[in-house]
Design a protein around this motif. Structure first.
Motif, short mmCIF file in Angstrom:
data_model
loop_
_atom_site.label_atom_id
_atom_site.label_comp_id
_atom_site.label_asym_id
_atom_site.label_seq_id
_atom_site.Cartn_x
_atom_site.Cartn_y
_atom_site.Cartn_z
N PRO A 153 0.94 -1.12 0.09
CA PRO A 153 -0.06 -0.07 0.17
C PRO A 153 0.82 1.26 0.04
O PRO A 153 0.56 2.31 -0.66
N ALA A 154 2.24 1.39 0.60
CA ALA A 154 2.91 2.82 1.18
C ALA A 154 3.26 2.24 -0.35
O ALA A 154 3.31 3.81 -1.13
N ALA A 155 4.23 1.54 -1.52
CA ALA A 155 4.28 1.88 -2.42
C ALA A 155 3.43 2.08 -3.63
O ALA A 155 3.56 3.12 -3.93
N ALA A 156 1.92 0.82 -3.48
CA ALA A 156 0.90 2.22 -4.19
C ALA A 156 0.70 3.74 -4.03
O ALA A 156 0.55 4.51 -4.86
N HIS A 157 0.98 4.04 -3.32
CA HIS A 157 0.87 5.77 -2.63
C HIS A 157 1.81 6.53 -2.57
O HIS A 157 1.84 7.27 -3.59
N ALA A 158 3.21 5.91 -2.84
CA ALA A 158 4.49 7.16 -3.52
C ALA A 158 4.77 6.56 -4.94
O ALA A 158 5.03 7.49 -5.28
N VAL A 159 4.22 5.70 -5.49
CA VAL A 159 3.44 5.85 -7.25
C VAL A 159 2.45 7.06 -7.55
O VAL A 159 2.53 7.65 -8.45
N SER A 160 1.74 7.10 -6.21
CA SER A 160 0.54 7.92 -6.56
C SER A 160 1.20 9.42 -6.26
O SER A 160 0.87 10.17 -6.92
#
Length: 351
Positions: A191-198
């Motif tokens: 989830p943190a990786a997805a947030h960073a991509v966003s």
């Protein structure tokens, strides 16, 4: 509008100059009898009108021939010949006014000789010479102002092109480090990786959108800054300590794109990257009593005396702010008590 203002100033100067000459001529009269004064006043007024008409015709002739604005230089011989013709015509108008309003008193005066008429001719020559000199000076100043305006417009265009190129440019090191950080984060916290991509996508989107506008809101600029800091937080972790204190009432304030983000990037590059211990970055924005918005970016550290990159970026920022926001806007860099402070100052609603 500029042509109308130029015409207005031209006629104001014409009326003021010839009116002052007529007034001086009337005041130089030694008689106090209004019956003798009236023909004298009418004669001087007639000379003022004819002088204004002759000078306007001379102005038209100079513009048409381009004698004063000629790049190869002023043809002094032709100008002097024209001034002599004007002096003769003005002398003829003076004698005509004397004949009409005073019954030819000057012509019948036995004490008036050729020397007196020669002096009147020299006076007319001098008056039109001064008029021509004033016109040449005014024309030169207008050309200089126009050239300065064109220079400023060119500088604005160049800076705008540089800014747009900068907005579309992505630092390859930052992009490479961000992708590495996100790749490592995928295996630990999806989830943190997805947030960073966003965050990375949002920052890229903001740069693309900013390239289409001359100004964005401070709220949008701070959103891009927060996304950038969020990505950098993945790389520096606890070494990067961020504190943001921006007055919510200033969210709609227009600012030049990437001005704040450039200062924050400098704070990361010249502050956090050079320190092993945790480094604090503080961002604040306040409206002063003088009506100026001040955005400050502080980072722990010292200014490198041998480095010119930060100061070059500061110089470019100063020029951009002055050109886009006016002379009250500016950017300054200072060091105080272990902190490096970069401050952007701009009038509210000016960008």
């Amino acid at each position: 509008m500029q042509d109308q203002a130029t015409q207005r100033d031209y006629w104001l100067c014409q009326l003021a100059g010839w009116g002052a000459m007529a007034a001086l001529g009337v005041l130089s009269s030694t008689t106090s009898d209004w019956r003798q004064m009236l023909p004298f006043v009418l004669g001087k007024s007639f000379c003022m009108v004819t002088g204004l008409g002759l000078s306007h015709a001379w102005h038209f002739h100079l513009k048409r021939r381009g004698w004063v604005a000629r790049p190869s230089g002023i043809p002094f011989g032709r100008v002097l010949a024209g001034l002599l013709v004007l002096a003769v015509l003005q002398l003829g108008c003076l004698l005509l006014a004397d004949l009409i309003f005073r019954g030819g008193a000057l012509l019948r005066d036995p004490t008036a000789g050729p020397l007196d008429y020669a002096m009147l001719l020299v006076l007319g020559f001098a008056v039109f010479s001064v008029w021509t000199l004033c016109y040449a000076v005014a024309l030169a100043r207008r050309r200089a102002q126009r050239a300065e305006l064109e220079k400023l417009q060119l500088e604005v265009s160049v800076k705008d092109a540089e800014l747009r190129a900068l907005q579309f440019q992505v630092n390859p090191h930052f992009f490479f480090n961000s992708l590495n950080s996100i790749r490592a984060l995928i295996y630990k916290d999806a989830p943190a990786a997805a947030h960073a991509v966003s965050q990375l996508a949002g920052m890229m989107r903001q740069r693309l959108q900013a390239g289409q506008a001359g100004a964005i809101t401070l709220g949008a600029e701070m959103a891009a800054v927060s996304a950038y800091l969020g990505i950098e937080k993945l790389r520096f972790d606890e070494r990067l300590q961020v504190h943001i204190d921006v007055d919510a009432a200033l969210a709609a304030t227009p600012v030049p794109p990437m001005v704040v983000q450039t200062l924050v990037e400098n704070a990361i590059k010249h502050g956090v990257e050079r320190m092993v211990a945790p480094c604090e970055v503080r961002i604040s924005a306040r409206l002063g009593d003088d009506g100026l918005v001040r955005v400050e970016v502080r980072n722990q550290g010292r200014l490198a005396a041998s480095s010119t990159s930060t100061r070059l970026g500061l110089s470019n920022a100063v020029q951009r702010l002055a050109l886009l926001c006016g002379p009250r806007a500016g950017c300054e860099l200072a060091e105080e008590e272990g902190w490096v402070r970069a401050t952007v100052t701009l009038p509210q609603g000016s960008a």
